[in-house]
Enzyme design. Structure first.
Site, PDB file in Angstrom:
ATOM      1  CG  HIS A 159      34.590  40.610  18.322  1.00  0.00           C
ATOM      2  ND1 HIS A 159      34.225  41.799  17.734  1.00  0.00           N
ATOM      3  CD2 HIS A 159      35.926  40.462  18.086  1.00  0.00           C
ATOM      4  CE1 HIS A 159      35.293  42.356  17.168  1.00  0.00           C
ATOM      5  NE2 HIS A 159      36.335  41.561  17.377  1.00  0.00           N
ATOM      6  CG  HIS A 181      38.386  36.598  19.421  1.00  0.00           C
ATOM      7  ND1 HIS A 181      38.474  36.813  20.775  1.00  0.00           N
ATOM      8  CD2 HIS A 181      38.566  37.819  18.844  1.00  0.00           C
ATOM      9  CE1 HIS A 181      38.693  38.092  21.007  1.00  0.00           C
ATOM     10  NE2 HIS A 181      38.757  38.723  19.850  1.00  0.00           N
ATOM     11  CD  GLU A 240      52.567  58.499  34.902  1.00  0.00           C
ATOM     12  OE1 GLU A 240      53.558  59.109  35.331  1.00  0.00           O
ATOM     13  OE2 GLU A 240      52.520  57.251  34.790  1.00  0.00           O
ATOM     14  CG  HIS A 252      61.796  64.073  32.340  1.00  0.00           C
ATOM     15  ND1 HIS A 252      62.440  62.906  32.009  1.00  0.00           N
ATOM     16  CD2 HIS A 252      61.150  63.833  33.512  1.00  0.00           C
ATOM     17  CE1 HIS A 252      62.217  61.996  32.959  1.00  0.00           C
ATOM     18  NE2 HIS A 252      61.435  62.535  33.869  1.00  0.00           N
TER      19      HIS A 252
END
Length: 655
Positions: A26, A259, A407, A469
């Protein structure tokens, strides 16, 4: 052309050559960002290439890891053990210059990066570690006092983890964290505006960051001034927005075409000509090497020598603290972890999440550098260290971290703290949300980091919260990650060993799975074989067992009940507890066969989760390959027939 212009041209040209030779890579952002890293390395970054793991060096994280050839070029020029041959072997098998930076593979690489956004969170973790370590030792700023720099691109800021980490860093006022944003307005698919049109400056200001801007990415003086100003910040982390041109010098500059594809020989020559660089491929003028030696290498060596003097003086004043500092620098806390740990009396019956908090508070008294927290569920996962304050801008000595409902960032910040060195960490949340952490757990495993994850609410016994859950496939997912160890203890004794083994690790992460429901203490769990990952917790009475039952967690006590009832019918079976498959599989074949029994067909595994992966141990698996239900825990467990009657019925079918 002055030496600065020549150096930047050399950096860009070597990037072109390395990517062209590999025919992969890249070059786009690397060519645009070359002046940024030139300025950072020659004017600001303090690091000694002859001591690349020096604890007080400035850290640099390349969050946009796909432009790794730019980093390898800087390391080569900066005197690290990255040779020109290494540059020529970019992206080749067993090379120390892989496609994305990997911790421990390349000298001078401070973090594995590439999955966009994780580098930002890791840099945040390094900045947290720097501040925490300062406060951990008396006059700690004498031995720990450095900056953390990170380079990111447009893609990093689109990933959700970046905002989680940015928000956390702003709240914690990590003023020695400097994020440099290469704003080239192009992504792989085209112009940035196709997918992103935010006011980045306002976004960071709203997250309590300073924001500086450099209009011309080739203006070394302006980049230098911005970094100088950022280093003076006393209360906030700083974002420096640098406007660059992707693929600078290429015929396709400013376009997505440049890119992620080599420029090729013709366009490469065209770009070099535009830089005024008239040297052969893989050729760096001696004056550029000399310039880097003067501006980076010598400065780093001098700083390291001065720090050694300061540390020696510190040792004379604080010999005990100095010895501790050295002992844990590489995350080894074996000296401080209990040997046998607390004793639990017969009849002990408690949720392992609660026992975990007891053990955590015991460990806190000996493992002096233990620090961690949860994603806003400290009261449920029980991750708080009692008697300790929170880690905040006003109380850097705090050992409890409020990561917030972030998280993914929490796990990646933990990675950064461990990469930094000097601390041992843990992070907690509900088991089902390990999905949010998974990419960071994978990165910890790849980077050989001893991260500890506390995952509670481990099964359908969560009950009323229902299938959203109740974890099902998460055990299998976590067990599938190479170098990651999952512990699902059946009682307090196994949990004690799980905590011990997790803290003794220096090269792999550990997931400790905790129950919401009470688990009785099982007599056989006192065996030292717990440390082998799997062992006979309740032996058959005589002769060969009719069947071996293998279980984890709360299901172990269920299997022992089954064993007792079947024995009254004259059916003699063995119960094996397997708290950690990974540890068990590391034992020799003779031990594995001794524990499981010779007859594969006479084995059955029981776990209230996906059956995936269990068939390597047993042909018969009683698990759960569908989502749970919302109801009281006992009702859900009985609905799915995880009871004594069903286990006995299945055993009778087998034998």
């Amino acid at each position: 052309m002055n030496i600065e212009q020549l150096s930047v041209a050399a950096i860009r040209s070597l990037v072109i050559d390395g990517v062209n030779k590999a025919n992969s890579g890249h070059p786009g952002m690397a060519l645009g960002s070359a002046p940024i890293l030139y300025t950072l390395y020659t004017k600001h970054l303090v690091s000694d290439p002859t001591n690349p793991n020096w604890i007080n060096r400035d850290r640099f994280v390349l969050s946009a890891g796909h432009v790794s050839m730019l980093l390898y070029t800087m390391l080569h020029l900066g005197g690290y053990k990255v040779s020109m041959d290494d540059i020529k072997h970019f992206r080749q098998l067993e090379s120390i210059t892989p496609g994305h930076p990997e911790l421990g593979v390349t000298p001078g690489v401070d973090a594995s990066a590439g999955p966009l956004g994780q580098g930002i969170a890791q840099a945040v973790g390094m900045a947290v570690a720097e501040q925490s370590l300062q406060a951990l030792y008396p006059h700690g700023d004498r031995i720990i006092d450095h900056y953390t720099y990170c380079l990111c691109g447009d893609g990093c800021l689109q990933e959700g983890i970046s905002q989680e980490a940015i928000s956390f860093a702003g709240r914690q006022k990590l003023n020695k964290l400097i994020l440099i944003y290469d704003a080239n307005d192009v992504t792989l698919d085209g112009a940035l505006e196709l997918s992103f049109h935010e006011d980045v400056k306002k976004r960071f200001e709203a997250s309590e960051w300073n924001v500086l801007e450099v209009k011309d990415g080739n203006d070394i003086s302006s980049i230098d001034k911005a970094i100088k100003k950022a280093k003076k910040s006393e209360e906030k982390p700083t974002l420096i927005i640098v406007h660059t041109i992707i693929g600078y010098g290429s015929i396709n500059q400013g376009l997505s075409k440049v890119h992620g594809a080599p420029l090729g020989k013709e366009d490469g020559l065209r770009a070099k000509k535009s830089y005024g660089y008239n040297y052969d491929e893989f050729t760096i003028p001696q004056e550029v090497y000399d310039h880097f030696k003067k501006k980076f290498i010598n400065r780093g060596k001098k700083a390291f020598k001065e720090w050694n003097g300061l540390f020696n003086a510190y040792t004379l004043t604080y010999p005990e603290e100095s010895a501790k500092f050295v002992s844990v620098m590489k995350n080894d806390v074996s000296t401080y972890v209990y040997d046998k740990g607390p004793e639990f009396e017969e009849g002990f019956n408690e949720a392992t999440r609660k026992t975990s908090q007891t053990l955590l508070n015991i460990l806190n008294k000996s493992v002096f550098n233990l620090i961690g927290g949860s994603a806003d569920v400290a009261g449920s996962v029980m991750t708080s260290i009692k008697g300790e304050v929170d880690f905040t801008p006003m109380t850097r000595h705090g050992r409890n971290i409020n990561f917030g409902i972030r998280e993914f960032a929490m796990a990646s910040i933990q990675n950064g703290m461990l990469i930094h060195g000097g601390l041992r960490t843990y992070a907690g949340c509900f088991m089902v949300f390990s999905d949010y952490l998974k990419p960071a757990i994978r990165m910890a495993s790849l980077s050989n980091l001893p991260a500890i994850y506390l995952f509670s609410h481990d099964s359908i016994a969560v009950g009323e919260d229902g299938p959203t859950h109740q974890p099902i496939e998460q055990f299998a997912m976590l067990r599938s990650i190479p170098n990651n160890y999952l512990y699902r203890p059946c009682d307090a004794n196994e949990l004690k060993v799980a905590w011990k083994q997790s803290l003794l690790s220096v090269d792999h992460p550990s997931c400790i799975i905790l129950s919401r429901q009470n688990l009785p203490l099982i007599e056989g769990s006192r065996s030292e074989d717990v440390e082998k990952g799997g062992y006979i917790i309740s032996k058959e009475r005589q002769g060969e067992p009719a069947l071996t039952l293998i279980a984890t967690g709360s299901e172990v006590s269920l299997c022992i009940e089954v064993q007792k009832e079947l024995l009254m019918e004259g059916i003699d079976i063995r119960v094996v507890s397997m708290p950690c498959q990974e540890l068990f599989l590391k034992q020799d074949g003779a031990y594995i066969k001794k524990v499981l029994g010779n007859n594969y067909e006479r084995r059955m595994a029981v776990e209230m989760a996906s059956t995936f992966g269990w068939h390597r141990f047993a042909p018969h698996v009683m698990g759960l390959d569908e989502f749970g239900r919302s109801a009281p825990a006992k009702d859900v467990i009985n609905f799915f027939k995880f009871n004594k009657e069903e286990v006995i019925r299945r055993i009778r079918e087998i034998i």
